[in-house]
Design an enzyme around this catalytic site. Structure first.
Site, short mmCIF file in Angstrom:
data_model
loop_
_atom_site.label_atom_id
_atom_site.label_comp_id
_atom_site.label_asym_id
_atom_site.label_seq_id
_atom_site.Cartn_x
_atom_site.Cartn_y
_atom_site.Cartn_z
N ALA A 66 0.86 -1.18 0.00
CA ALA A 66 0.00 0.00 0.00
C ALA A 66 0.90 1.23 0.00
O ALA A 66 2.06 1.17 0.43
CB ALA A 66 -0.90 -0.01 1.23
N GLY A 109 0.56 -5.00 0.69
CA GLY A 109 -0.54 -5.08 -0.25
C GLY A 109 -0.15 -5.73 -1.57
O GLY A 109 -1.01 -6.29 -2.27
N GLU A 112 -0.47 -9.27 -0.94
CA GLU A 112 -1.92 -9.53 -0.81
C GLU A 112 -2.62 -9.53 -2.16
O GLU A 112 -3.55 -10.31 -2.39
CB GLU A 112 -2.54 -8.50 0.15
CG GLU A 112 -2.08 -8.74 1.60
CD GLU A 112 -2.36 -7.55 2.52
OE1 GLU A 112 -1.86 -6.45 2.22
OE2 GLU A 112 -3.08 -7.72 3.52
N GLU A 132 4.06 -5.02 7.28
CA GLU A 132 3.23 -4.01 7.94
C GLU A 132 3.62 -3.79 9.40
O GLU A 132 3.57 -2.68 9.90
CB GLU A 132 1.75 -4.41 7.85
CG GLU A 132 1.14 -4.28 6.46
CD GLU A 132 1.28 -5.53 5.60
OE1 GLU A 132 2.09 -6.42 5.96
OE2 GLU A 132 0.61 -5.60 4.56
N1 CAA Z 1 4.61 3.26 -0.53
C1 CAA Z 1 5.03 4.42 -1.05
N2 CAA Z 1 6.23 4.56 -1.66
C2 CAA Z 1 7.02 3.47 -1.73
C3 CAA Z 1 6.64 2.22 -1.21
C4 CAA Z 1 5.36 2.14 -0.58
N3 CAA Z 1 4.90 0.99 -0.10
N4 CAA Z 1 7.64 1.35 -1.42
C5 CAA Z 1 8.61 2.02 -2.06
N5 CAA Z 1 8.25 3.31 -2.26
C6 CAA Z 1 9.01 4.37 -2.90
C7 CAA Z 1 10.14 4.85 -2.02
O1 CAA Z 1 9.64 5.79 -1.08
C8 CAA Z 1 11.09 5.43 -3.02
O2 CAA Z 1 10.61 6.72 -3.39
P1 CAA Z 1 11.64 7.96 -3.51
O3 CAA Z 1 12.60 7.55 -4.59
O4 CAA Z 1 10.76 9.10 -3.89
O5 CAA Z 1 12.30 8.09 -2.18
C9 CAA Z 1 10.93 4.52 -4.23
O6 CAA Z 1 9.67 3.85 -4.04
C10 CAA Z 1 12.01 3.48 -4.32
O7 CAA Z 1 12.05 2.76 -3.09
P2 CAA Z 1 13.41 2.58 -2.24
O8 CAA Z 1 14.35 3.71 -2.48
O9 CAA Z 1 13.01 2.31 -0.82
O10 CAA Z 1 13.98 1.26 -2.93
P3 CAA Z 1 14.96 0.19 -2.25
O11 CAA Z 1 15.42 -0.69 -3.39
O12 CAA Z 1 15.97 0.84 -1.39
O13 CAA Z 1 14.01 -0.68 -1.27
C11 CAA Z 1 11.98 -1.85 -0.67
C12 CAA Z 1 12.95 -1.45 -1.80
C13 CAA Z 1 12.69 -2.84 0.28
C14 CAA Z 1 10.79 -2.55 -1.32
C15 CAA Z 1 11.55 -0.60 0.11
O14 CAA Z 1 11.09 0.37 -0.82
C16 CAA Z 1 10.43 -0.83 1.11
O15 CAA Z 1 10.69 -1.36 2.18
N6 CAA Z 1 9.19 -0.41 0.77
C17 CAA Z 1 8.07 -0.49 1.67
C18 CAA Z 1 7.57 -1.90 1.81
C19 CAA Z 1 6.41 -1.95 2.80
O16 CAA Z 1 6.56 -1.67 3.97
N7 CAA Z 1 5.23 -2.33 2.32
C20 CAA Z 1 4.05 -2.45 3.16
C21 CAA Z 1 3.22 -1.23 2.98
S1 CAA Z 1 1.87 -1.20 4.12
C22 CAA Z 1 0.67 -2.15 3.45
O17 CAA Z 1 0.82 -2.73 2.39
C23 CAA Z 1 -0.61 -2.20 4.28
C24 CAA Z 1 -1.65 -3.13 3.80
O18 CAA Z 1 -1.54 -4.34 3.86
C25 CAA Z 1 -2.95 -2.58 3.47
#
Ligand code: CAA
Length: 258
Positions: A66, A109, A112, A132
């Site tokens: 998400a 998500g 999911e 999460e």
């Molecule tokens: N939401 C918004 N933006 C996201 C994102 C997310 N879930 N995942 C990545 N991005 C964005 C980053 O903010 C970054 O943007 P900027 O360049 O503007 O800073 C861009 O995508 C590239 O990401 P990274 O620089 O972080 O890339 P990386 O290769 O260093 O890491 C990753 C990759 C490990 C996937 C890391 O991006 C990450 O941990 N992302 C979040 C994963 C996460 O926590 N997902 C769960 C979300 S909550 C959810 O899903 C709730 C639900 O069930 C309803």
């Protein structure tokens, strides 16, 4: 004239193809994307030519979850009223089989969404996880339920409580992934499986999917009874007559979706 802001939507003969397209955010699932995914799937639902749909992302990420930026400042009332989780009902309500073709991150998500698909093809680079907990929340698009049904309690607890990722091999062993496919042929194999499914009797395909989905909802004897009725109902279709006649006559069946 692309009507979609967050997706690329096309048709490859009998297969619908939806590519998540928010590369700068690793295909994070924002409200617009979830809405558009529902719209695109519903459009394929009404397209008589389409018999199956492939959902894919990019090489680095299927979807990284998400959209955290979109959620960060929200209150309970905001998320309750927006009900992003509920918006997925349109996606899972579509009856044509969905195949997820997953490369790279399928987190939160994103994982999911894969769980909401009927088949999951993964390249060796795929990484599934429910991170999460690391954000101070819990899965909200069905992960505690569908992941647990797919991989069992032991592994679901491990993933959901520690937030660790599992690779394609582990995900296949655990039962989340249908097939591991080389990265270069991932999309082709998914489209091929979609075309195969689309070539069969549409009624049989939808009934088979419906019956398998019922297994997640009801007890064994009720599920088996549902299956038996659906099995018997197939004998009201011309495609059953054609499919069996073709076998007996040693020729290819020509299904007419009747
Ligand atoms: N939401 C918004 N933006 C996201 C994102 C997310 N879930 N995942 C990545 N991005 C964005 C980053 O903010 C970054 O943007 P900027 O360049 O503007 O800073 C861009 O995508 C590239 O990401 P990274 O620089 O972080 O890339 P990386 O290769 O260093 O890491 C990753 C990759 C490990 C996937 C890391 O991006 C990450 O941990 N992302 C979040 C994963 C996460 O926590 N997902 C769960 C979300 S909550 C959810 O899903 C709730 C639900 O069930 C309803």
């Amino acid at each position: 004239t692309a009507p979609y802001e967050t997706l690329v939507v096309e048709t490859r003969e009998t297969v619908g193809l939806i590519t998540l397209n928010r590369p700068k955010a690793l295909n994070a699932l924002n409200a617009a994307l979830i809405r558009e995914l529902g719209e695109a799937l519903e459009a394929f639902e009404f397209d008589e030519v389409v018999g199956a749909v492939v959902i894919t992302g990019a090489e680095k990420a299927f979807a990284a979850g998400a959209d955290i930026r979109e959620m960060a400042d929200k209150s309970f009332a905001d998320v309750y009223l927006a009900d992003l989780g509920g918006a997925w009902r349109r996606v899972v309500g579509c009856r044509k089989p969905r195949i997820a073709a997953v490369s790279g991150y399928a987190l939160g998500g994103g994982s999911e969404l894969a769980q909401m698909c009927d088949l999951v093809f993964a390249s060796p680079t795929a990484k599934f996880g429910q991170p999460e907990i690391t954000l101070g929340i819990i899965p909200g698009f069905g992960g505690t339920q569908r992941l647990t049904r797919a991989v069992g309690k032991a592994k679901a607890m491990d993933l959901i409580l520690t937030g660790r990722m599992m690779d394609a091999e582990e995900a296949e062993r655990a039962g989340l992934v249908s097939r591991i496919v080389p990265a270069e042929t991932l999309l082709d194999e998914a489209l091929e499986a979609g075309a195969k499914i689309a070539s069969f009797s549409r009624a049989a395909v939808l009934a088979a999917k419906e019956a398998v989905d019922v297994a997640a909802e009801v007890g064994l004897s009720e599920g088996v009874r549902f299956e038996r009725r659906m099995f018997q109902a197939m004998f009201a279709t011309d495609d059953q007559t054609e499919g069996m006649a073709a076998f007996v006559e040693k020729r290819k069946p020509a299904f007419k979706n009747r």
